[in-house]
Design a protein around this motif. Structure first.
Motif, PDB file in Angstrom:
ATOM      1  N   ARG A 167     -21.110  14.742 -11.098  1.00 51.51           N
ATOM      2  CA  ARG A 167     -20.242  15.672 -11.765  1.00 51.51           C
ATOM      3  C   ARG A 167     -19.720  16.088 -10.287  1.00 51.51           C
ATOM      4  O   ARG A 167     -20.727  16.829  -9.127  1.00 51.51           O
ATOM      5  N   THR A 168     -18.467  16.158 -10.131  1.00 56.79           N
ATOM      6  CA  THR A 168     -17.546  16.481  -9.307  1.00 56.79           C
ATOM      7  C   THR A 168     -17.974  18.503  -8.900  1.00 56.79           C
ATOM      8  O   THR A 168     -17.339  18.988  -7.959  1.00 56.79           O
ATOM      9  N   GLN A 169     -18.239  18.816 -10.145  1.00 57.42           N
ATOM     10  CA  GLN A 169     -18.178  20.760  -9.875  1.00 57.42           C
ATOM     11  C   GLN A 169     -19.651  21.486 -10.993  1.00 57.42           C
ATOM     12  O   GLN A 169     -19.707  20.106 -11.716  1.00 57.42           O
ATOM     13  N   PHE A 194     -21.624  16.250  -6.547  1.00 56.56           N
ATOM     14  CA  PHE A 194     -21.463  15.071  -5.929  1.00 56.56           C
ATOM     15  C   PHE A 194     -19.204  14.863  -5.599  1.00 56.56           C
ATOM     16  O   PHE A 194     -19.250  15.077  -6.471  1.00 56.56           O
ATOM     17  N   ARG A 195     -18.671  14.756  -4.904  1.00 55.54           N
ATOM     18  CA  ARG A 195     -17.620  14.206  -4.349  1.00 55.54           C
ATOM     19  C   ARG A 195     -17.654  13.365  -2.893  1.00 55.54           C
ATOM     20  O   ARG A 195     -18.634  12.918  -2.292  1.00 55.54           O
ATOM     21  N   ARG A 196     -17.094  12.020  -3.141  1.00 55.58           N
ATOM     22  CA  ARG A 196     -16.270  11.130  -2.493  1.00 55.58           C
ATOM     23  C   ARG A 196     -15.930  12.308  -0.698  1.00 55.58           C
ATOM     24  O   ARG A 196     -14.598  11.880  -0.642  1.00 55.58           O
ATOM     25  N   ASN A 208     -23.705  21.968  -2.926  1.00 60.08           N
ATOM     26  CA  ASN A 208     -24.610  23.143  -3.842  1.00 60.08           C
ATOM     27  C   ASN A 208     -23.933  23.957  -4.509  1.00 60.08           C
ATOM     28  O   ASN A 208     -23.295  24.896  -3.806  1.00 60.08           O
ATOM     29  N   GLN A 209     -24.053  24.571  -5.218  1.00 60.91           N
ATOM     30  CA  GLN A 209     -22.993  25.248  -5.889  1.00 60.91           C
ATOM     31  C   GLN A 209     -23.464  26.330  -6.780  1.00 60.91           C
ATOM     32  O   GLN A 209     -24.430  26.380  -7.743  1.00 60.91           O
ATOM     33  N   ILE A 210     -23.353  27.582  -7.057  1.00 57.15           N
ATOM     34  CA  ILE A 210     -23.484  29.038  -7.952  1.00 57.15           C
ATOM     35  C   ILE A 210     -22.363  28.808  -9.533  1.00 57.15           C
ATOM     36  O   ILE A 210     -21.329  29.119  -8.573  1.00 57.15           O
ATOM     37  N   GLU A 211     -22.530  28.184 -10.800  1.00 57.93           N
ATOM     38  CA  GLU A 211     -21.679  28.351 -11.171  1.00 57.93           C
ATOM     39  C   GLU A 211     -21.605  29.654 -12.155  1.00 57.93           C
ATOM     40  O   GLU A 211     -22.377  30.000 -12.518  1.00 57.93           O
ATOM     41  N   GLY A 212     -20.261  30.361 -12.440  1.00 61.57           N
ATOM     42  CA  GLY A 212     -20.281  31.519 -13.477  1.00 61.57           C
ATOM     43  C   GLY A 212     -19.197  31.458 -14.409  1.00 61.57           C
ATOM     44  O   GLY A 212     -18.647  31.355 -13.947  1.00 61.57           O
ATOM     45  N   LEU A 213     -20.073  32.214 -15.465  1.00 59.88           N
ATOM     46  CA  LEU A 213     -18.698  32.638 -16.511  1.00 59.88           C
ATOM     47  C   LEU A 213     -19.517  33.446 -17.190  1.00 59.88           C
ATOM     48  O   LEU A 213     -20.445  33.842 -17.966  1.00 59.88           O
ATOM     49  N   PHE A 248      -4.576  27.343  -7.779  1.00 56.22           N
ATOM     50  CA  PHE A 248      -4.428  26.478  -9.330  1.00 56.22           C
ATOM     51  C   PHE A 248      -6.308  25.419  -9.294  1.00 56.22           C
ATOM     52  O   PHE A 248      -6.244  24.957  -8.403  1.00 56.22           O
ATOM     53  N   PHE A 249      -6.598  25.985 -10.491  1.00 52.55           N
ATOM     54  CA  PHE A 249      -7.229  25.296 -11.228  1.00 52.55           C
ATOM     55  C   PHE A 249      -6.752  24.719 -12.632  1.00 52.55           C
ATOM     56  O   PHE A 249      -6.436  25.945 -13.293  1.00 52.55           O
ATOM     57  N   PRO A 250      -7.299  23.467 -13.148  1.00 44.58           N
ATOM     58  CA  PRO A 250      -6.907  23.547 -14.278  1.00 44.58           C
ATOM     59  C   PRO A 250      -7.668  24.214 -15.411  1.00 44.58           C
ATOM     60  O   PRO A 250      -6.779  24.739 -16.513  1.00 44.58           O
ATOM     61  N   PHE A 251      -8.850  24.803 -15.778  1.00 38.92           N
ATOM     62  CA  PHE A 251      -8.923  25.258 -16.458  1.00 38.92           C
ATOM     63  C   PHE A 251      -9.611  26.991 -16.411  1.00 38.92           C
ATOM     64  O   PHE A 251      -9.762  27.555 -17.027  1.00 38.92           O
ATOM     65  N   THR A 252      -8.409  27.735 -15.149  1.00 40.38           N
ATOM     66  CA  THR A 252      -8.173  29.160 -14.959  1.00 40.38           C
ATOM     67  C   THR A 252      -6.900  29.484 -14.687  1.00 40.38           C
ATOM     68  O   THR A 252      -6.478  28.223 -14.187  1.00 40.38           O
ATOM     69  N   ALA A 275     -15.289  30.275  -2.374  1.00 39.89           N
ATOM     70  CA  ALA A 275     -15.515  29.975  -4.091  1.00 39.89           C
ATOM     71  C   ALA A 275     -14.106  29.899  -5.189  1.00 39.89           C
ATOM     72  O   ALA A 275     -13.022  30.161  -3.710  1.00 39.89           O
ATOM     73  N   GLY A 276     -14.228  29.274  -6.068  1.00 36.01           N
ATOM     74  CA  GLY A 276     -13.251  29.047  -6.498  1.00 36.01           C
ATOM     75  C   GLY A 276     -13.326  30.009  -7.524  1.00 36.01           C
ATOM     76  O   GLY A 276     -14.880  30.550  -8.006  1.00 36.01           O
ATOM     77  N   CYS A 277     -12.118  30.538  -8.880  1.00 39.46           N
ATOM     78  CA  CYS A 277     -12.492  31.390  -9.549  1.00 39.46           C
ATOM     79  C   CYS A 277     -11.400  31.882 -10.077  1.00 39.46           C
ATOM     80  O   CYS A 277      -9.869  31.230 -10.108  1.00 39.46           O
ATOM     81  N   GLY A 278     -10.953  32.300 -11.577  1.00 42.87           N
ATOM     82  CA  GLY A 278     -10.080  32.796 -12.234  1.00 42.87           C
ATOM     83  C   GLY A 278      -9.837  33.396 -14.050  1.00 42.87           C
ATOM     84  O   GLY A 278     -11.186  33.233 -13.694  1.00 42.87           O
ATOM     85  N   MET A 279      -9.264  33.686 -14.594  1.00 44.70           N
ATOM     86  CA  MET A 279      -9.449  33.412 -15.383  1.00 44.70           C
ATOM     87  C   MET A 279     -10.070  32.858 -16.810  1.00 44.70           C
ATOM     88  O   MET A 279      -8.258  31.376 -16.626  1.00 44.70           O
ATOM     89  N   PHE A 303     -13.794  35.349 -17.349  1.00 44.06           N
ATOM     90  CA  PHE A 303     -13.635  34.835 -15.661  1.00 44.06           C
ATOM     91  C   PHE A 303     -14.490  34.039 -15.152  1.00 44.06           C
ATOM     92  O   PHE A 303     -15.294  33.868 -16.640  1.00 44.06           O
ATOM     93  N   ALA A 304     -14.376  32.905 -14.678  1.00 43.99           N
ATOM     94  CA  ALA A 304     -15.319  32.152 -14.294  1.00 43.99           C
ATOM     95  C   ALA A 304     -15.087  32.178 -12.606  1.00 43.99           C
ATOM     96  O   ALA A 304     -14.195  32.257 -11.795  1.00 43.99           O
ATOM     97  N   PHE A 305     -16.172  31.375 -11.737  1.00 46.22           N
ATOM     98  CA  PHE A 305     -16.141  31.233 -10.276  1.00 46.22           C
ATOM     99  C   PHE A 305     -17.374  29.867 -10.161  1.00 46.22           C
ATOM    100  O   PHE A 305     -18.095  29.435 -11.481  1.00 46.22           O
ATOM    101  N   GLY A 306     -17.254  29.248  -9.008  1.00 39.23           N
ATOM    102  CA  GLY A 306     -17.613  28.418  -8.301  1.00 39.23           C
ATOM    103  C   GLY A 306     -18.300  28.987  -6.865  1.00 39.23           C
ATOM    104  O   GLY A 306     -17.071  28.704  -6.281  1.00 39.23           O
TER     105      GLY A 306
HETATM  106  N1  DAH Z   1     -15.134  24.118  -9.701  1.00 41.19           N
HETATM  107  C1  DAH Z   1     -14.114  24.718  -9.167  1.00 41.19           C
HETATM  108  C2  DAH Z   1     -14.950  23.701  -7.519  1.00 41.19           C
HETATM  109  O1  DAH Z   1     -15.914  23.078  -7.127  1.00 41.19           O
HETATM  110  C3  DAH Z   1     -14.638  25.439  -8.248  1.00 41.19           C
HETATM  111  C4  DAH Z   1     -14.309  26.925  -9.531  1.00 41.19           C
HETATM  112  C5  DAH Z   1     -13.000  27.103  -9.478  1.00 41.19           C
HETATM  113  C6  DAH Z   1     -15.226  27.062 -10.345  1.00 41.19           C
HETATM  114  C7  DAH Z   1     -12.407  28.429 -10.502  1.00 41.19           C
HETATM  115  C8  DAH Z   1     -14.989  28.060 -11.835  1.00 41.19           C
HETATM  116  C9  DAH Z   1     -13.628  28.498 -11.563  1.00 41.19           C
HETATM  117  O2  DAH Z   1     -15.012  28.363 -12.320  1.00 41.19           O
HETATM  118  O3  DAH Z   1     -13.023  29.615 -12.550  1.00 41.19           O
HETATM  119  O4  DAH Z   1     -14.080  23.830  -6.430  1.00 41.19           O
END
Ligand code: DAH
Length: 337
Positions: A167-169, A194-196, A208-213, A248-252, A275-279, A303-306
Protein backbone atom coordinates in the motif's frame (compact mmCIF):
# COMPACT_ATOMS: atom_id res chain seq x y z
CA UNK A 1 43.40 -33.51 91.78
CA UNK A 2 40.39 -33.55 89.43
CA UNK A 3 39.82 -29.85 89.97
CA UNK A 4 43.36 -29.02 89.02
CA UNK A 5 43.04 -31.03 85.84
CA UNK A 6 39.87 -29.20 84.95
CA UNK A 7 41.47 -25.84 85.51
CA UNK A 8 44.45 -26.68 83.35
CA UNK A 9 42.28 -28.10 80.53
CA UNK A 10 40.28 -24.93 80.65
CA UNK A 11 43.38 -22.78 80.23
CA UNK A 12 44.70 -24.89 77.35
CA UNK A 13 41.33 -25.06 75.63
CA UNK A 14 40.76 -21.32 75.72
CA UNK A 15 44.25 -20.69 74.41
CA UNK A 16 43.78 -23.18 71.58
CA UNK A 17 40.54 -21.44 70.59
CA UNK A 18 42.03 -17.96 70.65
CA UNK A 19 44.96 -19.11 68.57
CA UNK A 20 42.83 -20.70 65.85
CA UNK A 21 43.69 -18.79 62.66
CA UNK A 22 40.90 -20.03 60.41
CA UNK A 23 37.66 -21.98 60.39
CA UNK A 24 39.45 -25.28 59.98
CA UNK A 25 41.70 -24.74 63.00
CA UNK A 26 38.73 -23.63 65.03
CA UNK A 27 36.81 -26.77 64.13
CA UNK A 28 39.84 -28.88 65.06
CA UNK A 29 39.97 -27.14 68.43
CA UNK A 30 36.27 -27.81 69.02
CA UNK A 31 36.69 -31.51 68.31
CA UNK A 32 39.83 -31.61 70.41
CA UNK A 33 38.00 -30.18 73.40
CA UNK A 34 34.35 -31.15 73.09
CA UNK A 35 34.42 -34.12 70.66
CA UNK A 36 33.74 -37.74 71.65
CA UNK A 37 37.34 -38.17 72.66
CA UNK A 38 37.86 -34.54 73.57
CA UNK A 39 39.68 -33.35 76.68
CA UNK A 40 36.61 -32.03 78.39
CA UNK A 41 34.56 -35.07 77.45
CA UNK A 42 37.19 -37.25 79.02
CA UNK A 43 37.10 -35.26 82.25
CA UNK A 44 33.32 -35.52 82.30
CA UNK A 45 33.63 -39.29 82.07
CA UNK A 46 36.04 -39.14 85.06
CA UNK A 47 33.17 -37.90 87.25
CA UNK A 48 32.44 -41.57 88.05
CA UNK A 49 35.58 -41.75 90.16
CA UNK A 50 35.09 -38.51 92.07
CA UNK A 51 34.18 -39.06 95.74
CA UNK A 52 30.51 -38.46 96.38
CA UNK A 53 30.92 -35.38 98.58
CA UNK A 54 33.03 -33.59 95.93
CA UNK A 55 30.68 -34.36 93.03
CA UNK A 56 28.54 -31.23 93.24
CA UNK A 57 31.49 -28.86 93.28
CA UNK A 58 33.37 -30.70 90.48
CA UNK A 59 30.19 -30.96 88.43
CA UNK A 60 29.57 -27.27 88.77
CA UNK A 61 33.12 -26.49 87.75
CA UNK A 62 32.83 -28.72 84.66
CA UNK A 63 29.63 -26.99 83.61
CA UNK A 64 31.21 -23.61 84.03
CA UNK A 65 34.19 -24.64 81.90
CA UNK A 66 31.94 -26.08 79.17
CA UNK A 67 30.01 -22.80 79.05
CA UNK A 68 33.23 -20.78 78.88
CA UNK A 69 34.56 -22.98 76.05
CA UNK A 70 31.33 -22.62 74.06
CA UNK A 71 31.33 -18.87 74.52
CA UNK A 72 34.95 -18.69 73.38
CA UNK A 73 34.20 -20.82 70.31
CA UNK A 74 31.28 -18.53 69.36
CA UNK A 75 33.30 -15.40 69.81
CA UNK A 76 36.26 -16.70 67.82
CA UNK A 77 33.91 -17.77 65.04
CA UNK A 78 32.53 -14.24 64.76
CA UNK A 79 36.03 -12.77 64.76
CA UNK A 80 37.23 -15.12 62.03
CA UNK A 81 34.16 -14.43 59.85
CA UNK A 82 34.62 -10.73 60.24
CA UNK A 83 38.28 -10.99 59.27
CA UNK A 84 37.35 -13.10 56.23
CA UNK A 85 34.77 -10.53 55.16
CA UNK A 86 37.24 -7.70 55.49
CA UNK A 87 39.81 -9.70 53.58
CA UNK A 88 37.45 -10.33 50.68
CA UNK A 89 36.74 -6.63 50.11
CA UNK A 90 40.26 -5.41 50.96
CA UNK A 91 41.29 -2.75 48.44
CA UNK A 92 37.73 -2.43 47.11
CA UNK A 93 35.89 0.85 47.57
CA UNK A 94 32.41 -0.42 48.29
CA UNK A 95 31.03 3.12 48.21
CA UNK A 96 31.72 3.39 44.44
CA UNK A 97 28.58 3.21 42.28
CA UNK A 98 27.97 -0.28 40.86
CA UNK A 99 28.09 -1.24 37.22
CA UNK A 100 24.81 -0.40 35.55
CA UNK A 101 23.34 -2.53 32.79
CA UNK A 102 22.30 -0.55 29.73
CA UNK A 103 18.50 -0.65 29.45
CA UNK A 104 16.62 -0.66 26.18
CA UNK A 105 14.06 1.93 25.15
CA UNK A 106 11.35 2.52 22.59
CA UNK A 107 12.25 3.83 19.14
CA UNK A 108 11.28 7.48 18.58
CA UNK A 109 8.74 6.37 15.96
CA UNK A 110 7.08 4.13 18.53
CA UNK A 111 7.16 6.92 21.09
CA UNK A 112 5.56 9.47 18.81
CA UNK A 113 3.02 6.94 17.53
CA UNK A 114 1.93 6.13 21.07
CA UNK A 115 1.64 9.80 21.94
CA UNK A 116 -0.31 10.64 18.77
CA UNK A 117 -2.68 7.70 19.20
CA UNK A 118 -3.28 8.64 22.83
CA UNK A 119 -4.28 12.19 21.89
CA UNK A 120 -6.58 11.09 19.06
CA UNK A 121 -8.24 8.39 21.16
CA UNK A 122 -8.94 10.96 23.83
CA UNK A 123 -10.80 12.90 21.11
CA UNK A 124 -13.03 9.90 20.38
CA UNK A 125 -11.24 8.13 17.51
CA UNK A 126 -11.12 4.32 17.63
CA UNK A 127 -8.28 2.17 16.26
CA UNK A 128 -8.75 0.40 12.92
CA UNK A 129 -6.43 -1.81 10.90
CA UNK A 130 -5.81 -3.07 7.37
CA UNK A 131 -3.25 -5.14 5.43
CA UNK A 132 0.05 -3.82 4.08
CA UNK A 133 -0.33 -5.99 0.96
CA UNK A 134 -3.35 -4.47 -0.71
CA UNK A 135 -5.44 -4.70 -3.85
CA UNK A 136 -5.73 -1.83 -6.26
CA UNK A 137 -9.37 -1.28 -5.42
CA UNK A 138 -8.79 -0.34 -1.75
CA UNK A 139 -5.61 1.58 -2.52
CA UNK A 140 -6.81 3.53 -5.55
CA UNK A 141 -10.21 2.88 -7.20
CA UNK A 142 -12.31 3.19 -4.05
CA UNK A 143 -10.43 6.38 -3.28
CA UNK A 144 -11.35 7.99 -6.59
CA UNK A 145 -7.86 7.56 -8.01
CA UNK A 146 -8.29 6.64 -11.67
CA UNK A 147 -6.24 4.20 -13.72
CA UNK A 148 -4.11 6.94 -15.28
CA UNK A 149 -3.23 8.69 -12.01
CA UNK A 150 0.57 9.01 -11.54
CA UNK A 151 0.45 7.45 -8.06
CA UNK A 152 -0.51 4.16 -9.72
CA UNK A 153 2.52 4.19 -11.97
CA UNK A 154 4.96 1.25 -11.86
CA UNK A 155 7.68 3.71 -11.04
CA UNK A 156 5.89 4.91 -7.90
CA UNK A 157 4.50 1.68 -6.50
CA UNK A 158 5.72 -1.80 -5.51
CA UNK A 159 3.51 -4.29 -7.37
CA UNK A 160 3.44 -8.07 -6.97
CA UNK A 161 2.94 -10.39 -9.95
CA UNK A 162 -0.51 -11.17 -8.56
CA UNK A 163 -1.51 -7.56 -9.18
CA UNK A 164 -1.49 -6.80 -5.47
CA UNK A 165 0.79 -4.08 -4.17
CA UNK A 166 2.44 -2.69 -1.06
CA UNK A 167 0.00 0.00 0.00
CA UNK A 168 1.25 3.46 -0.91
CA UNK A 169 -0.85 5.05 1.82
CA UNK A 170 -2.85 4.06 4.89
CA UNK A 171 -5.90 5.68 3.27
CA UNK A 172 -6.76 2.11 2.17
CA UNK A 173 -8.17 1.61 5.64
CA UNK A 174 -10.80 4.31 5.02
CA UNK A 175 -12.37 2.18 2.30
CA UNK A 176 -12.05 -1.02 4.34
CA UNK A 177 -13.76 0.48 7.38
CA UNK A 178 -16.64 2.03 5.41
CA UNK A 179 -17.28 -1.29 3.64
CA UNK A 180 -17.70 -2.90 7.03
CA UNK A 181 -19.57 -0.37 9.09
CA UNK A 182 -22.37 2.15 8.92
CA UNK A 183 -21.80 5.83 9.72
CA UNK A 184 -20.94 7.59 11.95
CA UNK A 185 -17.26 6.61 11.60
CA UNK A 186 -14.43 7.93 13.74
CA UNK A 187 -11.30 5.88 13.24
CA UNK A 188 -7.55 6.21 13.14
CA UNK A 189 -5.08 3.70 11.76
CA UNK A 190 -1.34 3.88 12.43
CA UNK A 191 0.62 1.76 9.93
CA UNK A 192 3.34 1.47 7.31
CA UNK A 193 3.21 2.62 3.70
CA UNK A 194 5.61 2.03 0.79
CA UNK A 195 6.65 4.00 -2.26
CA UNK A 196 9.38 3.90 -4.86
CA UNK A 197 10.59 7.24 -3.53
CA UNK A 198 14.20 8.34 -3.70
CA UNK A 199 15.45 8.49 -0.12
CA UNK A 200 16.56 11.92 1.09
CA UNK A 201 16.50 14.05 4.24
CA UNK A 202 12.69 14.04 4.35
CA UNK A 203 11.72 10.89 2.40
CA UNK A 204 11.94 7.13 3.02
CA UNK A 205 10.58 4.38 0.77
CA UNK A 206 9.09 2.53 3.75
CA UNK A 207 7.52 4.91 6.20
CA UNK A 208 4.71 5.27 8.71
CA UNK A 209 1.47 7.15 8.74
CA UNK A 210 -1.58 7.66 10.90
CA UNK A 211 -4.74 7.71 8.88
CA UNK A 212 -7.90 9.31 10.24
CA UNK A 213 -11.51 9.31 9.06
CA UNK A 214 -14.49 11.15 10.54
CA UNK A 215 -17.87 10.68 8.85
CA UNK A 216 -21.25 11.86 10.05
CA UNK A 217 -23.93 14.34 8.99
CA UNK A 218 -22.97 17.97 8.52
CA UNK A 219 -19.26 17.69 9.18
CA UNK A 220 -17.46 20.80 7.94
CA UNK A 221 -14.00 22.16 7.20
CA UNK A 222 -14.09 23.87 10.62
CA UNK A 223 -14.28 20.43 12.26
CA UNK A 224 -11.32 19.25 10.21
CA UNK A 225 -9.20 22.27 11.01
CA UNK A 226 -10.16 22.38 14.69
CA UNK A 227 -9.46 18.68 15.18
CA UNK A 228 -6.05 18.74 13.52
CA UNK A 229 -4.95 22.00 15.08
CA UNK A 230 -5.90 20.70 18.51
CA UNK A 231 -4.00 17.48 17.80
CA UNK A 232 -0.82 19.24 16.63
CA UNK A 233 -0.79 21.66 19.53
CA UNK A 234 -1.36 18.85 22.03
CA UNK A 235 1.63 17.07 20.51
CA UNK A 236 4.03 19.94 19.90
CA UNK A 237 2.89 22.68 22.30
CA UNK A 238 0.51 25.64 22.05
CA UNK A 239 3.00 27.95 20.38
CA UNK A 240 3.88 25.68 17.46
CA UNK A 241 3.37 27.40 14.09
CA UNK A 242 0.98 25.37 11.89
CA UNK A 243 -0.34 26.21 8.42
CA UNK A 244 -2.92 24.70 6.08
CA UNK A 245 -2.15 24.94 2.34
CA UNK A 246 -4.65 24.18 -0.43
CA UNK A 247 -3.68 21.01 -2.28
CA UNK A 248 -5.17 18.23 -4.40
CA UNK A 249 -6.02 14.66 -3.43
CA UNK A 250 -8.45 12.58 -5.51
CA UNK A 251 -10.32 11.38 -2.42
CA UNK A 252 -10.92 14.74 -0.78
CA UNK A 253 -12.42 17.99 -1.96
CA UNK A 254 -11.33 20.55 -0.88
CA UNK A 255 -7.92 19.21 0.14
CA UNK A 256 -5.05 20.65 2.15
CA UNK A 257 -1.53 19.93 3.14
CA UNK A 258 -0.48 20.81 6.66
CA UNK A 259 2.97 22.23 7.38
CA UNK A 260 4.61 22.60 10.77
CA UNK A 261 7.85 24.40 11.48
CA UNK A 262 10.85 22.18 12.09
CA UNK A 263 13.29 23.75 14.49
CA UNK A 264 16.52 21.75 14.48
CA UNK A 265 19.65 22.94 16.24
CA UNK A 266 22.05 24.62 13.84
CA UNK A 267 19.44 25.05 11.12
CA UNK A 268 17.11 27.91 10.28
CA UNK A 269 13.49 27.01 11.09
CA UNK A 270 11.78 25.56 8.00
CA UNK A 271 8.24 24.44 7.18
CA UNK A 272 7.87 20.74 6.54
CA UNK A 273 4.76 19.00 5.31
CA UNK A 274 3.45 16.56 7.88
CA UNK A 275 0.00 15.61 6.63
CA UNK A 276 -2.54 15.64 3.86
CA UNK A 277 -6.20 16.10 4.64
CA UNK A 278 -9.52 17.26 3.31
CA UNK A 279 -13.28 16.79 3.14
CA UNK A 280 -14.15 13.31 1.88
CA UNK A 281 -14.99 13.48 -1.83
CA UNK A 282 -18.64 12.40 -2.37
CA UNK A 283 -17.31 10.14 -5.15
CA UNK A 284 -15.67 8.00 -2.42
CA UNK A 285 -18.99 7.55 -0.60
CA UNK A 286 -20.59 6.58 -3.92
CA UNK A 287 -17.89 3.99 -4.59
CA UNK A 288 -18.43 2.39 -1.20
CA UNK A 289 -22.21 2.36 -1.53
CA UNK A 290 -21.93 0.86 -4.98
CA UNK A 291 -19.55 -1.84 -3.76
CA UNK A 292 -21.63 -2.85 -0.73
CA UNK A 293 -24.99 -2.39 -2.43
CA UNK A 294 -26.17 -0.59 0.71
CA UNK A 295 -27.04 3.03 0.57
CA UNK A 296 -25.42 3.94 3.88
CA UNK A 297 -23.15 6.83 2.97
CA UNK A 298 -25.17 9.02 0.64
CA UNK A 299 -25.92 12.27 2.38
CA UNK A 300 -22.94 11.91 4.70
CA UNK A 301 -20.09 14.36 5.01
CA UNK A 302 -16.71 13.82 6.58
CA UNK A 303 -13.06 14.64 6.75
CA UNK A 304 -9.97 12.50 6.44
CA UNK A 305 -6.29 12.94 7.12
CA UNK A 306 -3.02 11.09 6.71
CA UNK A 307 -0.12 12.15 8.93
CA UNK A 308 3.52 11.17 8.41
CA UNK A 309 4.85 9.69 11.64
CA UNK A 310 8.54 10.15 10.82
CA UNK A 311 7.86 13.80 10.12
CA UNK A 312 6.07 14.14 13.49
CA UNK A 313 9.13 12.68 15.20
CA UNK A 314 11.39 15.12 13.34
CA UNK A 315 9.42 18.09 14.57
CA UNK A 316 8.85 16.70 18.05
CA UNK A 317 12.59 16.35 18.69
CA UNK A 318 14.17 18.68 16.14
CA UNK A 319 15.64 15.84 14.03
CA UNK A 320 17.18 17.38 10.92
CA UNK A 321 17.40 14.23 8.73
CA UNK A 322 14.74 11.51 8.47
CA UNK A 323 17.41 8.90 7.68
CA UNK A 324 18.64 9.05 11.29
CA UNK A 325 15.41 7.25 12.19
CA UNK A 326 16.32 4.09 10.26
CA UNK A 327 20.10 3.93 10.65
CA UNK A 328 19.92 2.26 14.08
CA UNK A 329 22.87 4.23 15.41
CA UNK A 330 22.81 3.65 19.14
CA UNK A 331 24.31 7.08 19.81
CA UNK A 332 21.18 8.56 18.22
CA UNK A 333 18.63 6.11 19.63
CA UNK A 334 20.00 6.24 23.21
CA UNK A 335 18.89 9.86 23.41
CA UNK A 336 15.26 8.73 23.50
CA UNK A 337 15.43 6.08 26.25
N1 DAH B 1 -2.84 9.47 1.62
C1 DAH B 1 -2.19 10.76 1.48
C2 DAH B 1 -0.70 10.53 1.28
O1 DAH B 1 -0.22 9.47 1.60
C3 DAH B 1 -2.40 11.60 2.68
C4 DAH B 1 -3.82 11.96 2.84
C5 DAH B 1 -4.31 13.10 2.24
C6 DAH B 1 -4.66 11.16 3.60
C7 DAH B 1 -5.63 13.44 2.38
C8 DAH B 1 -5.99 11.50 3.73
C9 DAH B 1 -6.45 12.65 3.12
O2 DAH B 1 -6.83 10.76 4.45
O3 DAH B 1 -7.73 12.99 3.28
O4 DAH B 1 -0.03 11.41 0.82
Amino acid sequence: MMKEQIVSVRAEALEEIVNAQDMKQLENARVHILGKKGELTRLQQGMRDVPREEKPAVGALLNEVRAAVNAALDQRLVELQQAADEQSVAGVDITLPGETLPSGGLHPISLVREEAVRILRRMGFALADGPEIEDEWHCFDALNTPEDHPARNERDTFYFDSGKLLRTQTSTVQARVMEQQAPPVRIICPGSAFRRDAIDATHLSAFNQIEGLYVDKEVGVGDLKGTLEYFLKALFGEETPVRFRPHFFPFTEPSFEIDVQLQATGQAPRWIEIAGCGMVNPAVFENIDEKTGKNLYSGCTGFAFGIGLERLAMIRWGIRDIRLLIENDVRFLAQFS
